[in-house]
Write a protein that holds these residues in place. Structure first.
Motif, mmCIF file in Angstrom:
data_model
loop_
_atom_site.group_PDB
_atom_site.id
_atom_site.type_symbol
_atom_site.label_atom_id
_atom_site.label_comp_id
_atom_site.label_asym_id
_atom_site.label_seq_id
_atom_site.Cartn_x
_atom_site.Cartn_y
_atom_site.Cartn_z
ATOM 1 N N GLU A 1 -2.336 1.465 -8.636
ATOM 2 C CA GLU A 1 -3.542 2.483 -8.904
ATOM 3 C C GLU A 1 -3.052 3.871 -8.797
ATOM 4 N N GLY B 1 -3.391 3.951 -1.998
ATOM 5 C CA GLY B 1 -3.693 2.864 -2.880
ATOM 6 C C GLY B 1 -2.582 1.769 -3.408
ATOM 7 N N TYR C 1 0.932 -1.242 0.044
ATOM 8 C CA TYR C 1 0.040 -0.003 -0.090
ATOM 9 C C TYR C 1 0.947 1.236 -0.076
#
Length: 1417
Positions: free
Chosen positions: A780, A776, A763
């Motif tokens: 992403e 994200g 993350y």
């Protein structure tokens, strides 16, 4: 009937027996320990049998006495004999019990036997008409003597393991404790050998620093609220109530015996001056006997009670220091962390310990002496009224007048003392910055300015101290006026009233005159002392206010309001807002991190990345929102790495390592690529990481976080100082698919702007614009994130250690050698005295002596003047009145001159000169000196030693002079009045010589051990304040507390023994003086026809002060010698410390090239080789030519020697062979300071920041740059808004006299790591601007200046480098791992990349593009 004296003795014996009987029953409750199995039971039975036989014999004598009576029995004798029987039976049982349980004689039994033997011995010398009265007394006396010998000489129970933990004092008998005989083994050992800590016995159980700390913390936590200025004093009393009250009883006995002396003097003079015919009988013999016996009791009792009282005060003093030190340390561990005020907090804690805590340690003594001396004033006044009637009011009026004057003077003491303490704290803060960053200071070339600033702060401190010293001079004048004028004025007024007004007495006889003088002596002394304690109390209250202020600022704690995460999560943030300013630093942060996830936090400089981690740690409390973690014990690596002292093993493990953790330790070390380096370091002390490179420090800190196996690990840009290959390997070993942290399922939050980590992260959180900009997975947010590439060539070569292999043993041997040098110096070393006297100034010494000699004459001769007056039979009264008043005035004038010359002339000059010498020696020392010596030990020279030089040494010097001269005149006067005492003079002189010889050698050793161990306490505080975030994160707070307690206990052991040694000296000299005083009384009693009352009065009044003179002489002489140890250590440091400009092979011509010398910037390395002391090669056959205006980028793996090139250019590491030339001039021919100040502009990895200094001083310590240059430079780096919210107004041209530039750094918001690097670059730009203005073109050295920056900030840095350095013709040599950011403005003909490996030049590539492709290959 018996005489009154005999009856009193018998009643005393009865009371003693009954008291022992009651204490016996109380003692039974504590004898619960089972008897030892291997004791000599026959001896216990023998003691019991003798006690029973003694009881039977005494009972038989009682029956026989009652049967032989013809009339009523003598009540006193009968009661005494009746009480002896049960007391003897109790004694038999007690001796039998305690013989089998104690490894030493019974205190209760020994005390009873001694007092009983004294009573019986006195009773046997008194005639008694009672039949058979002497026989039971003699039997009991002999029986008790035998039991006492058996108790002392017979073997007792063997020591138990618990007894081995007892101190020497606890293992000694009550007699040994009363006369401090338990100190004798330590004295003998110290006289024969050099003492070490292992030779010293432990502290007694009642003096445990741990117990005092816990009690004080509890008392402070239970304080009443809201707090007042008395909150801390009340808490301190609550903590120390029992030992404080325990000093009251012995102090009452001291007062009793002290005020018995005037009565004894009066009786002695009356005995001599009584009619001869009436006294030539048996009554006279009895009177003489009781006079001598009273003298023995009074003087011996005064000596013993004073020793016991002072010893209890000493224990109370150390307990007070332990309590306050523990509370300060506790508050430090709980205080909120503040990056910008770290050094300030350290300096404040050190100042509180070195300056305030010793003063506050004497607070209990001040309180006890105040009430006791006030009681003494009342008793003395009553005695005076009895002698001179209404005239007694005159001394009271003088006391009132003196107290008002002293109170007025003392009212100015508090603010001036606070100002002095504040000035000391500012100086120590600057010294701490200099010592902790000495390498940075030299790299930056600001050593001259920082040393000059410390000198300025020292001058300010001396100026503040002068205000306090003038108050002390004035206070001394008002306080001494009482003792000097009161006796003479009182006698003069009494004589005038008696002569001209028909007052009481009708004249001045010897008995009344010398009794009044004695009473006034003991009356004005307590009054003087009460006045003396006023400034002490004022100073103590000022210290308590400072301590309480420190406690209140940090007493609120850090406000850790984190919750606990459940359901498999690790970290949760809900609606979190951080930063109290408007707008906040971060707002509306929502993050949910699961267990075992790797999260990367990125963002621009100042976005709040480090603040977010600190919020997760609990170091920063959120303004709004909630934070929850799975476990509050968190592995943490800060941007600015903190490593405590100790070996790499102890640093990584956080203390001692268990055997089962050995394999895990090796695995962690290998994973962090520290295997070969850790093996080379071994058990060497890493000196807090000061000897390691930036990459090595980061890897050690990373290993520490991994070794702890916490569920959560926070890493704040921990790879910024690593080369690409090492970084890749460490990352793969820890955070790769099979990495250690992945295997442990550890949640990792990594702050980094390097996108190579993003793909491996689970993350990603990107911060910006006051909140979370993006979050994200990498897939992403890939297209929304600026890429930061980092390419470093792979190398199979081994890394270079880069650490000077100076072992911890070197520092220990240096301290040991220093101790031996100090202890080997002879007492009265004239060379050392000459060294100190030169700093003081011979003229100042001569002025002091010219005041001392007349003062001691004028203060002693009034006793002889009084004898002449009493022998004059009332003739020439006016002559004697004027004479005694003139002597008082001259005494007062000269004592003021003594204080003026000591405090105003000697102390400032010696303090300023010695501090400057110390500063010059330390600031000019080679780096090896700082590697071999702990910072706390060096800082101790500037704090503890300078305190000795400023305060104790000048007063000790003047004290020795005064006491020597006073003793000379007192002995002369004593021999004039009592010629027979001349026989005792050689014996006393020999005894004093032997006593001071033994005492002085041991006390000097103990003092040195105390100073040495106190430096460890300072180091403990420094480590706690510097690494507070790491300590709390890892849950090492208990370890930090134990370390502090252990070091404090180690420092108090020699200090307590030194105090006990002083008490031993006191009682030895007091008993010696008691013997001489009793000798005077004996002469008065049995040589009445050869002495007059005036002579006896002079002798006894002189003896009232001669023992204190003798004691003060030895004490001040000892203080002088001990305090001179600070000067001796300074002189040894000056002689043995290797200076940078004095190293072998140094050629320092009279370089006067000025600022315009370096005009091109050509650098030539020819076969340069640098080898550290441990044999490790930093550079090998390094040859490189740098053309003027070139930009040279040094690349290579960690440890390849890149930073060593910069350090060698700055001559921070010595050349082993080869040459380095600047514009054709060998750098070895240039003075180091000028080389660093004028030839180079350096930007190191770490940033030097002085929180207490102004923004202007931090940017331009030489104060040469105008305001517009400073502000423009900060604006260029986008930092001006950090200091000034309305920067746009100043951008319009309002630059001059800007108050923002003159505000201390500590008043601004804390810096992020990236902002610190930008600030360091701004300092370099300002310096380059100043040097260019002087016609010089310095070479710019940059060491990883973009390691903690995001892409945008990195572009700003390279733009500044291009515009301010390369664009203006400077030669730039930089160490960098980020080649990609250098493409902006790059030119192939100017840019050169040097690949390094193992300290050699592997390849030189022109042009950054070619270098990049070459590196990728």
């Amino acid at each position: 009937m018996l005489s009154n004296a005999g009856s009193g003795i018998y009643w005393s014996s009865a009371v003693l027996d009954l008291s022992f009987f009651l204490c016996f029953f109380c003692r039974q409750g504590s004898l619960c320990r089972p008897p030892a199995s291997n004791t000599t039971k026959w001896l216990a039975r023998l003691k019991a049998l003798l006690g029973v036989l003694l009881a039977a014999a005494l009972q038989g004598y009682l029956v026989r006495y009652l049967q032989a009576l013809d009339g009523p029995p003598d009540i006193a004798f009968t009661v005494a004999l009746a009480c002896s029987t049960p007391a003897s039976l109790a004694l038999a049982f007690l001796l039998s019990q305690e013989h089998q349980r104690l490894s030493r004689p019974s205190d209760l039994a020994v005390l009873y036997l001694l007092l009983s033997i004294i009573c019986d011995g006195v009773a046997l010398t008194v005639s008694s008409p009672v039949i058979l009265s002497r026989q039971p007394l003699l039997v009991r006396l002999l029986g008790h003597l035998v039991l006492l010998l058996l108790e002392y000489l017979g073997p007792c129970a063997p020591p138990t393991p618990e007894d081995a933990k007892l101190s020497a004092e606890e293992q000694s008998t009550i007699v040994s404790r009363a006369f401090f005989g338990w100190v004798n083994p330590i004295l003998a050992k110290g006289y024969k050998n050099i003492l070490i800590h292992e030779d010293l016995p432990p502290l007694s159980r009642g003096m445990s620093p741990e117990a005092a700390r816990e009690a004080m913390i509890q008392a402070w936590s239970q304080r009443a609220k809201p707090e007042t200025k008395y909150s801390l004093p009340f808490a301190l009393f609550k903590c120390l109530k029992q030992p404080f009250l325990g000093a009251i009883v012995p102090r009452l006995f001291v007062t009793l015996f002290r005020y018995s002396q005037p009565v004894l003097i009066k009786r002695s003079i009356r005995h001599v001056t009584a009619a001869t015919a009436r006294d030539n009988n048996n009554n006279n013999d009895n009177a003489a006997y009781w006079l001598v016996l009273s003298g023995i009791v009074v003087y011996a009792g005064l000596a013993i009670s004073t020793g016991i009282y002072q010893h209890r005060l000493n224990r109370l003093t150390l307990l007070t220091r332990s309590a306050l030190t523990g509370l300060i340390h506790h508050t430090t561990l709980d205080a909120p962390s503040s990056p910008s005020q770290g050094t300030e907090t350290e300096a404040e804690a050190i100042t509180l310990m070195s300056t305030d805590t010793p003063t506050l340690g004497s607070l209990p003594e001040t309180l006890h002496e105040t009430w006791a001396e006030s009681l003494g004033v009342a008793i003395g006044t009553a005695q005076l009224a009895r002698e001179i009637g209404p005239v007694f009011a005159l001394p009271l009026f003088l006391i009132l007048l003196s107290s008002r004057a002293s109170a007025y003077v003392a009212s100015h003491l508090h603010p001036r003392t606070k100002a002095w303490n504040a000035a000391t704290q500012r100086r120590l803060a600057a010294v701490t910055s200099l010592l902790s960053s000495v390498k940075l200071v030299r790299v930056l070339g600001v050593q001259k300015f920082l040393v000059g600033r410390v000198g300025e702060l020292r001058a300010e401190e001396i100026s503040c101290a002068e205000g306090v010293r003038w108050v002390q001079v004035g206070y001394n004048a008002s306080a001494n006026a009482l003792g000097l004028f009161a006796p003479g004025c009182t006698l003069v007024v009494f004589v005038l009233v008696a002569t001209y007004a028909g007052g009481r007495g009708g004249g001045l006889d010897a008995e009344r005159a010398f009794t009044v003088m004695a009473v006034l002596g003991v009356l004005t002394h307590p009054a003087n002392m009460v006045l003396t304690y006023v400034p002490r109390a004022v100073a103590a209250m000022a210290g308590l206010e400072r301590v309480q202020g420190f406690l209140m600022r940090g007493g609120g704690g850090r406000g850790d309001k984190r919750g606990v995460v459940g359901d498999g999560g690790s970290v949760k943030l809900r609606g979190v807002t951080l930063g109290a300013r408007d707008p906040p630093l971060l707002k509306g942060v929502d993050v949910d991190i699961g267990r075992g996830k790797v999260v990367v936090v990125s963002g621009p400089v100042g976005a709040g990345k480090s603040t977010l981690l600190k919020a997760v740690l609990g170091e920063v409390a959120p303004v709004r929102g909630e934070i929850a973690v799975a476990e509050k014990r968190i592995g943490y690596c800060a941007q600015r790495v903190w490593l405590p002292g100790g070996s790499v093993r102890s640093v990584v493990c956080g203390g001692e390592m268990k055997k089962e953790e050995e394999e895990w330790y090796r695995e962690v070390i290998e994973a962090c690529c520290l295997g070969s380096e850790a093996e080379g370091w071994g058990e060497e002390d890493l000196a807090g990481g000061g000897r390691l490179s930036g990459g090595q420090r980061q890897r050690v800190a990373l290993a520490r976080a991994v070794f702890a196996r916490c569920r959560i690990v926070l890493l704040d840009d921990v790879f910024s100082a690593l080369d690409g290959e090492t970084e890749r390997r460490v990352f793969e070993n820890l955070l790769g698919k099979e990495g250690l942290l992945r295997q442990l399922k550890t949640t990792v939050v990594l702050v980094s702007n390097s996108t190579q980590f993003f793909a491996a992260a689970d993350y990603i959180i990107v911060l910006g614009d006051g909140g979370i900009k993006e979050q994200g997975t990498w897939d992403e947010i890939r297209e929304k994130t600026a890429a930061i590439a980092k390419f470093i060539p792979s190398s199979s070569g081994q890394r270079e250690n880069g650490v000077a292999q100076n072992s911890k043993l070197t520092g220990q041997l240096r301290a040991r050698d220093e101790a031996e040098v100090d202890l080997a110096r002879k007492t009265g070393d004239m060379a050392l005295y000459g060294y100190y006297f030169r700093c003081v100034g011979y003229l100042n010494l001569a002025i002091l002596t010219c005041f001392v000699v007349p003062h001691t004459f004028f203060v002693t001769i009034p006793q002889y003047w009084l004898e002449l007056w009493t022998d004059s039979s009332g003739q020439d009264t006016a002559f004697y009145v004027c004479g005694i008043l003139l002597l008082a005035f001259l005494s007062w004038t000269t004592t003021n001159g003594i204080m003026w010359s000591t405090l105003i002339l000697l102390a400032p000059q010696s303090g300023l000169r010695l501090h400057q010498r110390l500063l010059d020696v330390v600031s000019g020392a080679s780096l090896s000196f700082f590697a071999e010596n702990d910072t706390g030990s060096i800082l101790n020279r500037f704090s503890q030693d300078m305190q000795l030089i400023d305060n104790r040494l000048p007063m000790a010097l003047h004290g020795v002079e005064v006491q020597l001269s006073k003793l000379f005149f007192q002995v002369c006067l004593l021999l004039v009045t009592q010629k027979f005492l001349g026989l005792l003079l050689p014996i006393c002189a020999l005894a004093v010589y032997l006593v001071q010889k033994v005492y002085l050698r041991t006390s000097r050793q103990l003092r040195f051990l105390e100073l040495e161990s106190r430096a460890a306490v300072f180091s403990s505080f420094l480590e706690s304040t510097e690494g507070i975030e790491t300590i709390r994160a890892f849950g090492w707070r208990p370890l930090a507390v134990r370390t502090n307690i252990s070091r404090l206990a180690n420092s108090q052991v020699p200090e307590f023994l030194l105090m006990a040694l002083q008490r031993w000296l006191n009682i030895v000299l007091d008993l010696m003086a008691a013997g001489v005083s009793v000798g005077v009384i004996v002469l008065a009693a049995w040589l009445r026809d050869r002495v007059s009352g005036g002579q006896v009065g002079v002798a006894l009044n002189i003896m009232l002060v001669v023992n204190s003179t003798l004691l003060k002489l030895v004490q001040t002489w000892t203080v002088l010698e001990v305090s001179l140890g600070a000067v001796a250590r300074m002189r040894t440091l000056e002689r043995t410390t290797e200076q940078e400009e004095e190293e072998e092979g140094e050629i320092v011509p009279g370089f006067e090239g000025g600022q315009g010398w370096l005009g091109e910037g050509r650098v030539s390395f020819k076969g340069v080789e640098v080898i550290y002391s441990g044999g490790t090669a930093a550079l090998q056959d390094f040859t490189l030519d740098v053309e003027p205006g070139q930009r040279v980028v040094l690349c290579g793996r960690t440890g390849s020697g890149k930073s060593s090139v910069l350090l060698t250019l700055l001559r921070l590491t010595p050349l082993t062979s080869g040459t380095i030339e600047l514009d054709g001039v060998d750098i070895l021919t240039l003075p180091r300071n000028l080389l660093r100040e004028r030839c180079f502009v350096a930007v190191p990895q770490d940033t030097l920041l002085l929180p207490r200094e102004t923004l202007r001083f931090n940017l331009d310590p030489d104060h040469c740059a105008p305001d517009d240059v400073l502000i423009h430079t900060l604006q260029t780096a986008n930092l001006w808004h950090h200091f000034h919210s309305s920067a746009s107004n100043d951008a319009s041209g309002n630059y001059h006299d800007n108050p923002t530039l003159d505000a201390p750094i500590s008043t601004f918001p804390p810096f992020s790591a990236g902002q610190l690097q930008l600030f360091s670059l701004c300092r370099a730009v300002v310096k380059a601007e100043i040097l260019r203005g002087g016609g010089s073109l310095p070479i710019v050295l940059l060491d990883e200046v973009t390691s903690a920056l995001d892409a945008a900030a990195e572009d700003t840095v390279h733009r500044i480098i291009d515009e301010e350095f390369s664009g203006r013709g400077h030669t730039v040599i930089m160490v960098s791992h980020r080649i990609g950011g250098l493409f902006r403005g790059s030119r192939p003909e100017r840019d050169v990349v040097v690949w390094m490996e193992d300290g050699r030049v592997r390849e030189v590539v022109r042009g950054l593009a070619a270098a990049m492709w070459d590196g990728m290959e």
